[in-house]
Design an enzyme around this catalytic site. Structure first.
Site, PDB file in Angstrom:
ATOM      1  N   CYS A   1       0.833  -1.203   0.000  1.00 42.04           N
ATOM      2  CA  CYS A   1       0.000   0.000   0.000  1.00 42.04           C
ATOM      3  C   CYS A   1       0.867   1.252   0.000  1.00 42.04           C
ATOM      4  O   CYS A   1       2.007   1.226   0.464  1.00 42.04           O
ATOM      5  CB  CYS A   1      -0.907   0.045   1.234  1.00 42.04           C
ATOM      6  SG  CYS A   1      -1.998  -1.357   1.453  1.00 42.04           S
ATOM      7  N   ASP A   2       0.294   2.333  -0.501  1.00 38.67           N
ATOM      8  CA  ASP A   2       0.957   3.634  -0.377  1.00 38.67           C
ATOM      9  C   ASP A   2      -0.101   4.721  -0.316  1.00 38.67           C
ATOM     10  O   ASP A   2      -1.047   4.716  -1.114  1.00 38.67           O
ATOM     11  CB  ASP A   2       1.893   3.909  -1.546  1.00 38.67           C
ATOM     12  CG  ASP A   2       2.716   5.160  -1.306  1.00 38.67           C
ATOM     13  OD1 ASP A   2       3.749   5.060  -0.617  1.00 38.67           O
ATOM     14  OD2 ASP A   2       2.309   6.238  -1.776  1.00 38.67           O
TER      15      ASP A   2
END
Length: 214
Positions: free
Chosen positions: A78-79
């Protein structure tokens, strides 16, 4: 047996998964985020940037899994970045930067974008690849100077996207959101559920596991 791997050092993401009944194996990505962003180019859409960062993080831990003898896994990367005034903002890093960002966003709204990548690994090979992003509108309060300075002094906003949290001290300064709360925290359960389905994994398989799915 297929391991469930979180490619992130984020305590908040780990807490979201644990509260949802999943105990993942954590393997931290070493991706150079600035290099990924530079390679995408200045004209890259914000949604594309966060999604590609998430994909890079998920892919980056694959050699680590191979080294550790984990050949069957679901890997989640994720980011998160805050989109305000057409600019993407990651972690401020310093008190001065965090203060300037709060000065710009206090009393306003911005969009928290979170890229998600799910890789399904079988016998050491990628057999499933699903990715997308979530977008949640965050309406910020206008904290008094004393409260803001006290918040900055805790160090919390320095290492989180957008210089705020929803699930900790920063939650005092968020009036409301439009969208998924877990995405603002760092990993969107509704989106991860859909991406897992794309690679052939149901969330109910994860609840009774401790880092593994049958």
């Amino acid at each position: 047996m297929t391991s469930f791997v979180l490619a992130s050092a984020s305590p908040a993401r780990l807490a979201v998964l644990r509260s949802a009944g999943v105990e993942p194996i954590v393997r931290v990505s070493g991706v150079d985020e600035d290099a990924v962003i530079a390679a995408l180019g200045a004209d890259a859409a914000p949604e594309h940037v966060v999604t590609e960062l998430a994909r890079a993080k998920a892919s980056d831990v694959l050699p680590v899994l191979a080294r550790d003898g984990i050949s069957d896994a679901v890997v989640v990367g994720c980011d998160s970045m805050l989109l305000i005034d057409g600019s993407l903002q990651g972690k401020p890093g310093t008190v001065d930067v965090a203060r300037a960002r709060w000065s710009a966003m206090a009393g306003r709204s911005a969009t928290l974008l979170t890229g998600h990548s799910v890789l399904r690994i079988a016998e050491g090979a990628v057999v499933g690849d699903a990715h997308d992003h979530s977008a949640t509108v965050v309406h910020f309060a206008s904290p008094p100077d004393a409260d803001l300075e006290a918040y900055l002094a805790t160090g919390e906003p320095l290492q989180v996207a957008g210089a705020f949290t929803l699930d900790s001290l920063g939650g005092w300064f968020v009036d409301r959101i439009e969208g998924d709360p877990s995405s603002v925290i760092g990993i969107g359960l509704p989106l991860v559920r859909r991406l897992l389905a794309e690679v052939g994994v149901g969330v109910a398989e994860l609840w009774a596991s401790s880092g593994r799915v049958d």
